[in-house]
Design a protein around this motif. Sequence first.
Motif, mmCIF file in Angstrom:
data_model
loop_
_atom_site.group_PDB
_atom_site.id
_atom_site.type_symbol
_atom_site.label_atom_id
_atom_site.label_comp_id
_atom_site.label_asym_id
_atom_site.label_seq_id
_atom_site.Cartn_x
_atom_site.Cartn_y
_atom_site.Cartn_z
ATOM 1 N N VAL A 47 0.837 -1.200 0.000
ATOM 2 C CA VAL A 47 0.000 0.000 0.000
ATOM 3 C C VAL A 47 0.874 1.254 0.000
ATOM 4 C CG1 VAL A 47 -1.705 1.325 1.296
ATOM 5 C CG2 VAL A 47 -1.915 -1.150 1.129
ATOM 6 N N VAL A 48 1.935 1.244 0.806
ATOM 7 C CA VAL A 48 2.832 2.396 0.855
ATOM 8 C C VAL A 48 3.474 2.625 -0.514
ATOM 9 C CG1 VAL A 48 4.984 3.293 1.829
ATOM 10 C CG2 VAL A 48 3.306 2.204 3.318
ATOM 11 N N ALA A 49 3.957 1.553 -1.146
ATOM 12 C CA ALA A 49 4.615 1.685 -2.441
ATOM 13 C C ALA A 49 3.665 2.256 -3.492
ATOM 14 C CB ALA A 49 5.155 0.329 -2.897
ATOM 15 N N LEU A 50 2.455 1.723 -3.567
ATOM 16 C CA LEU A 50 1.503 2.188 -4.571
ATOM 17 C C LEU A 50 1.013 3.608 -4.278
ATOM 18 C CD1 LEU A 50 -0.584 -1.079 -5.085
ATOM 19 C CD2 LEU A 50 1.233 -0.173 -6.523
ATOM 20 N N THR A 51 0.858 3.927 -2.999
ATOM 21 C CA THR A 51 0.436 5.279 -2.644
ATOM 22 C C THR A 51 1.533 6.288 -2.959
ATOM 23 O OG1 THR A 51 -0.941 4.379 -0.863
ATOM 24 C CG2 THR A 51 -0.480 6.735 -0.808
ATOM 25 N N LEU A 52 2.782 5.918 -2.736
ATOM 26 C CA LEU A 52 3.887 6.808 -3.077
ATOM 27 C C LEU A 52 3.894 7.132 -4.568
ATOM 28 C CD1 LEU A 52 6.828 5.368 -0.922
ATOM 29 C CD2 LEU A 52 5.609 7.534 -0.578
ATOM 30 N N ILE A 53 3.591 6.128 -5.388
ATOM 31 C CA ILE A 53 3.514 6.370 -6.829
ATOM 32 C C ILE A 53 2.416 7.375 -7.136
ATOM 33 C CG2 ILE A 53 2.931 5.323 -9.044
ATOM 34 C CD1 ILE A 53 4.289 2.763 -8.071
ATOM 35 N N SER A 54 1.257 7.203 -6.523
ATOM 36 C CA SER A 54 0.139 8.109 -6.765
ATOM 37 C C SER A 54 0.437 9.522 -6.274
ATOM 38 C CB SER A 54 -1.127 7.581 -6.083
ATOM 39 O OG SER A 54 -1.535 6.357 -6.653
ATOM 40 N N LEU A 55 1.073 9.636 -5.104
ATOM 41 C CA LEU A 55 1.323 10.951 -4.515
ATOM 42 C C LEU A 55 2.463 11.698 -5.197
ATOM 43 C CD1 LEU A 55 0.996 10.145 -0.700
ATOM 44 C CD2 LEU A 55 -0.687 11.247 -2.184
ATOM 45 N N ARG A 56 3.423 10.967 -5.737
ATOM 46 C CA ARG A 56 4.589 11.632 -6.330
ATOM 47 C C ARG A 56 4.356 12.048 -7.780
ATOM 48 N NH1 ARG A 56 5.090 11.608 -1.560
ATOM 49 N NH2 ARG A 56 6.878 10.807 -0.393
ATOM 50 N N GLY A 57 3.295 11.543 -8.406
ATOM 51 C CA GLY A 57 2.975 11.962 -9.769
ATOM 52 C C GLY A 57 2.095 13.199 -9.744
ATOM 53 N N ARG A 58 2.468 14.260 -10.500
ATOM 54 C CA ARG A 58 1.717 15.515 -10.476
ATOM 55 C C ARG A 58 0.499 15.478 -11.385
ATOM 56 N NH1 ARG A 58 7.009 17.646 -11.342
ATOM 57 N NH2 ARG A 58 6.350 18.124 -13.471
ATOM 58 N N THR A 59 0.581 14.729 -12.490
ATOM 59 C CA THR A 59 -0.517 14.635 -13.449
ATOM 60 C C THR A 59 -0.816 13.176 -13.723
ATOM 61 O OG1 THR A 59 0.928 14.618 -15.385
ATOM 62 C CG2 THR A 59 0.264 16.788 -14.533
ATOM 63 N N ALA A 60 -1.925 12.924 -14.441
ATOM 64 C CA ALA A 60 -2.265 11.540 -14.788
ATOM 65 C C ALA A 60 -1.165 10.926 -15.642
ATOM 66 C CB ALA A 60 -3.608 11.508 -15.518
ATOM 67 N N ALA A 61 -0.674 11.693 -16.623
ATOM 68 C CA ALA A 61 0.370 11.163 -17.501
ATOM 69 C C ALA A 61 1.655 10.889 -16.737
ATOM 70 C CB ALA A 61 0.636 12.153 -18.640
ATOM 71 N N GLU A 62 2.019 11.795 -15.824
ATOM 72 C CA GLU A 62 3.243 11.595 -15.053
ATOM 73 C C GLU A 62 3.096 10.437 -14.083
ATOM 74 O OE1 GLU A 62 5.788 14.981 -13.801
ATOM 75 O OE2 GLU A 62 5.300 14.296 -11.768
ATOM 76 N N THR A 63 1.893 10.253 -13.539
ATOM 77 C CA THR A 63 1.663 9.122 -12.640
ATOM 78 C C THR A 63 1.819 7.804 -13.383
ATOM 79 O OG1 THR A 63 0.128 10.443 -11.313
ATOM 80 C CG2 THR A 63 0.035 8.059 -11.039
ATOM 81 N N VAL A 64 1.296 7.732 -14.608
ATOM 82 C CA VAL A 64 1.461 6.520 -15.413
ATOM 83 C C VAL A 64 2.938 6.288 -15.722
ATOM 84 C CG1 VAL A 64 1.002 5.471 -17.653
ATOM 85 C CG2 VAL A 64 -0.834 6.561 -16.411
ATOM 86 N N ALA A 65 3.653 7.357 -16.095
ATOM 87 C CA ALA A 65 5.073 7.220 -16.414
ATOM 88 C C ALA A 65 5.865 6.763 -15.190
ATOM 89 C CB ALA A 65 5.619 8.549 -16.940
ATOM 90 N N LEU A 66 5.575 7.375 -14.030
ATOM 91 C CA LEU A 66 6.260 6.981 -12.798
ATOM 92 C C LEU A 66 5.898 5.556 -12.415
ATOM 93 C CD1 LEU A 66 7.971 7.590 -10.332
ATOM 94 C CD2 LEU A 66 5.964 8.635 -9.255
ATOM 95 N N SER A 67 4.621 5.207 -12.547
ATOM 96 C CA SER A 67 4.196 3.843 -12.237
ATOM 97 C C SER A 67 4.898 2.838 -13.135
ATOM 98 C CB SER A 67 2.673 3.733 -12.404
ATOM 99 O OG SER A 67 2.219 2.449 -12.051
ATOM 100 N N GLY A 68 4.980 3.156 -14.431
ATOM 101 C CA GLY A 68 5.653 2.254 -15.355
ATOM 102 C C GLY A 68 7.116 2.088 -15.032
ATOM 103 N N MET A 69 7.801 3.208 -14.728
ATOM 104 C CA MET A 69 9.229 3.140 -14.421
ATOM 105 C C MET A 69 9.482 2.429 -13.094
ATOM 106 S SD MET A 69 11.945 6.275 -14.154
ATOM 107 C CE MET A 69 13.645 5.974 -13.644
ATOM 108 N N ALA A 70 8.708 2.810 -12.057
ATOM 109 C CA ALA A 70 8.908 2.213 -10.732
ATOM 110 C C ALA A 70 8.642 0.717 -10.760
ATOM 111 C CB ALA A 70 8.003 2.901 -9.704
ATOM 112 N N GLN A 71 7.634 0.308 -11.516
ATOM 113 C CA GLN A 71 7.303 -1.107 -11.557
ATOM 114 C C GLN A 71 8.208 -1.874 -12.513
ATOM 115 O OE1 GLN A 71 3.248 -2.326 -10.988
ATOM 116 N NE2 GLN A 71 2.558 -0.201 -10.979
#
Length: 435
Positions: free
Chosen positions: A361-385
């Motif tokens: 939960v912490v890992a996934l929430t960090l991805i959501s909180l650290r992305g400023r936009t929907a596109a950046e959240t997807v990019a961060l999620s893709g890179m982090a994962q």
Amino acid sequence: MHDERYEKTAEASTTSRNGMNGMNGATSALLAALIFLVALNLRPAIAAVGPVLTRIGGDMGWGESVLGVLGAMPLWAFAVVSPLVRFVTARIGADRTILVALLVLAAGDATRSFGGPVGVWLGTVAVGAGIAAGNVLVPVIAKRDYADHVPMATGVYSACITTGSAVAGLTAAPLAAAFGGWRPALAIWAVPPLVVALLWLSRVIRERTTSMTESSATESSATADHRPDEGSAGEPAIESVVHVPADDRPLWCRPMTWYVTLFMGLQSAAFYTMSNWLPSVVTAVGFSDSVAGVHLFVFQSLGILSGLLIPTLMRARGNQICAAMTASVPMVVAGLGWMLLPRLSLLWSVIGGMGQGAALVVALTLISLRGRTAAETVALSGMAQSLGYLLASIGPLAFGTLAELSGGWAVPLVLFTALASLQCVIAVFAGRERV
């Protein structure tokens, strides 16, 4: 830098959500809640393997090293597919991508069970690819549809992920005994994603209908009223603009991106290592296969509770350090316990299980909180994962290899505990609030 096509898709998705909220409230809630059914399917196809891993090895004539490769392969698929998800999403949309992922997952389950020795590998890759798309998009869709309750939504879908994993781990060995082997025990997990895909199709159809309706309405409105009206009460002449301090560097140049990626990878390494090898560790000290399955169930199911509780700490002291450390320390304790007092495995399963559920939960929430936009959240999620799961693959692969080389489980458990300790260090950096 963001993909312009994805930005347009993200805007369309937001419009679709707004339109969906304007429909019947119950229908909108049900369509949004389908994301949690998707989450239920993101672990069973992998979690069911651990309890029957020795059966697979005996049937195929594979040792611990080869079985370690089999355990790491879904994580390699995660690493390869995760960064590609954003491009597929940019072309067909997030909801359609989820639908394709569910179908690929179901096909992979069937191929792995009934495709022969080659099918085991090909099916495992397909399973990993389908789950990878869900891993990337479920946090994004949950953030979009539950924008005002991101930590709690993350806790709920993480609990769903953990529930699916726990049920698969508990039932794998009994199903193999009941149906006469590991193949039907794994194949049965092709059914749930097919059912959810059928339900998800209604959401895809509704999204398309809503988008077409709102597109027509927008064009009509633009044609009828194209002049600014300062006296209009419904349309203010000046839009409110919120200026948020931001780091304009590319994602891969930001230290926070790497902290989040490392945290994602290390917590995944702990979970997938134990999901694959805990039954083998437990049976090696004299417990039966059924008892080992119970220990694995406890390890995985307690993550449901901790995953729902950890959001209360996500804003302690204005950052996520407290939550990240609370989720990380129990895995170190569990690793030391399995290494030094393995007969108390059930206790270590309880402690480790509380840690792994909260860490996800912490890992996934960090991805959501650290992305400023929907596109950046997807990019961060893709890179982090992508990079995170590549790191995580070291866990089950090295664990099996070290067990075969050393002839026991003490050495691989030392590695497991060392990685868990490193997670505690990274938790401090990843938990700092983004400036």
